[in-house]
Enzyme design. Structure first.
Site, PDB file in Angstrom:
ATOM      1  N   GLY A  98       0.540  -1.194   0.133  1.00  0.00           N
ATOM      2  CA  GLY A  98       0.417  -0.104   0.187  1.00  0.00           C
ATOM      3  C   GLY A  98       0.559   1.465   0.254  1.00  0.00           C
ATOM      4  N   ASP A 214       8.919  -8.982  10.657  1.00  0.00           N
ATOM      5  CA  ASP A 214       9.544  -8.181   9.183  1.00  0.00           C
ATOM      6  C   ASP A 214      10.334  -6.891  10.704  1.00  0.00           C
ATOM      7  OD1 ASP A 214      10.288  -7.004   7.263  1.00  0.00           O
ATOM      8  OD2 ASP A 214       8.317  -6.554   6.495  1.00  0.00           O
TER       9      ASP A 214
END
Length: 384
Positions: A98, A214
């Site tokens: 995004g 992550d």
């Protein structure tokens, strides 16, 4: 005649008329009473649950819309108008699934809005990541995890509303000379501490534990005071003690734990490894690819000195014992986090205890400390 008069008297006429009014009026009165109670219930329900008309419509459509903030009056239309329907001039970055927009809301507060791309919103994987981030961030609260102010999950528009971080990502700061210099040694150690505390919270204070999966310098954001905040929990995974926690590999190249090359079992030690990489990156001012790839050989290399790793854009802490002790400690912790075998790495709880504990005096000057010295188990500088 008397009987006729009785039949025509007012009282004899009112009785049938009263019954007629009763038969007609009573149902109307009952209906109005129930309608009023129903309206009052709906009003009370909306007031207590703070559901906006947009959210009610979204829930009716099987979607979800919820925004909460300082004044509680931010609406879907405010977001659209504030970003001019997500015009590109408000875009400050594009991520894996995004784009991020910076905008000011009618309340005056500046926020960052992460919007899922239209094409990605149709992909089940991205949709799952997006919804996962909402689920986790609405359930956890920590001062070093970026705050979620609201979200919209709709087929046509999916976005998250975050507090805005003025200094951007840690990755950007370390690669911009002016920001890197502003991010001095003490502030860098403070960023390391903030990330450690947030990870310890996710691993040890959340039930069940949450693994970020992550951790990287791109996913650590800095506010105006250069405090560090963990962001982008889309890939995060809630550890289920009743399952194997097997999953697809997630993460950023250069930060992924080595065991994920041969197994897909995820646990907290994957984050610990990534944290170790980020700590060295903060100290060095660049990604420590050469050290991470050869870490197993460093134990036999006494010539590699800590002083040669330090970011040369900052003043060498030659006469500052406090800073020197902190640097030695955090590098010792980082090297322990980068151990090949997951079980030999410390937990984030242990890391925090070390960071919060007293600094040990350096037995030798900083320029004589080698990486081999810092890699020994139970060394002078780090007890795990």
């Amino acid at each position: 005649m008397a009987e006729i008069n009785d039949l025509c008297s007012p009282s004899s006429i009112e009785r049938p008329r009263s019954k007629k009014v009763l038969y007609i009026g009573l149902p109307i009165i009952v209906f109005m009473a129930f309608s009023t109670l129903g309206c009052l219930f709906v009003w009370w329900r909306r007031r207590t649950m703070k559901i906006s008309p947009q959210e009610s419509m979204a829930l009716k459509n099987g979607d979800l819309f919820s925004i909460w903030n300082y004044d509680g009056r931010i609406a879907f239309q405010d977001i659209i108008e504030a970003t001019d329907n997500f015009d590109i001039r408000y875009c400050i970055g594009t991520g894996g699934y995004g784009s991020v927009y910076k905008t000011q809301l009618p309340s005056g507060h500046v926020v960052a809005i992460k919007k899922l791309h239209t094409l990605e919103s149709e992909e089940p994987v991205f949709d799952e990541c997006f919804r996962n981030e909402v689920k986790i961030l609405t359930e956890i609260r920590h001062k070093n995890i970026v705050k979620l102010h609201g979200f919209c999950l709709h087929r046509r528009s999916m976005f998250l509303i975050y507090e805005y971080m003025e200094k951007g990502s840690l990755f950007y700061a370390l690669r911009t000379d002016s920001l890197a210099v502003e991010l001095g040694w003490r502030k860098r150690v403070k960023v390391i501490q903030g990330v450690a505390y947030a990870l310890a919270y996710m691993h040890h204070d959340c039930s069940p534990p949450i693994v970020h999966r992550d951790i990287s310098s791109n996913n650590i954001l800095l506010n105006s005071s250069l405090d560090g905040f963990i962001s982008d929990l889309g890939a995060a995974r809630i550890l289920d003690p009743c399952s194997s926690n097997r999953t697809v590999v997630a993460g950023t190249r250069g930060y992924i734990a080595p065991e994920l090359a041969y197994t897909i079992v995820v646990n907290e030690k994957c984050d610990v490894f990534s944290f170790g990489v980020v700590v060295l990156e903060i100290i060095m001012g660049r990604h420590p690819e050469d050290i991470v790839s050869t870490i197993s050989l460093l134990r036999d290399c006494p010539s590699l000195m800590l002083k040669d790793m330090l970011d040369s854009r900052l003043s060498y802490p030659n006469n500052n014992q406090e800073v020197a002790q902190s640097l030695v400690l955090v590098v010792s912790i980082a090297l322990a986090c980068l151990r090949f075998h997951p079980n030999s790495r410390p937990t984030m709880e242990q890391v925090c205890r070390q960071l919060l504990g007293p600094r040990s005096p350096l037995p030798v000057p900083l320029h004589l400390v080698s990486l081999r010295d810092l890699m020994n188990h139970g060394n002078t500088y780090c007890t795990f």
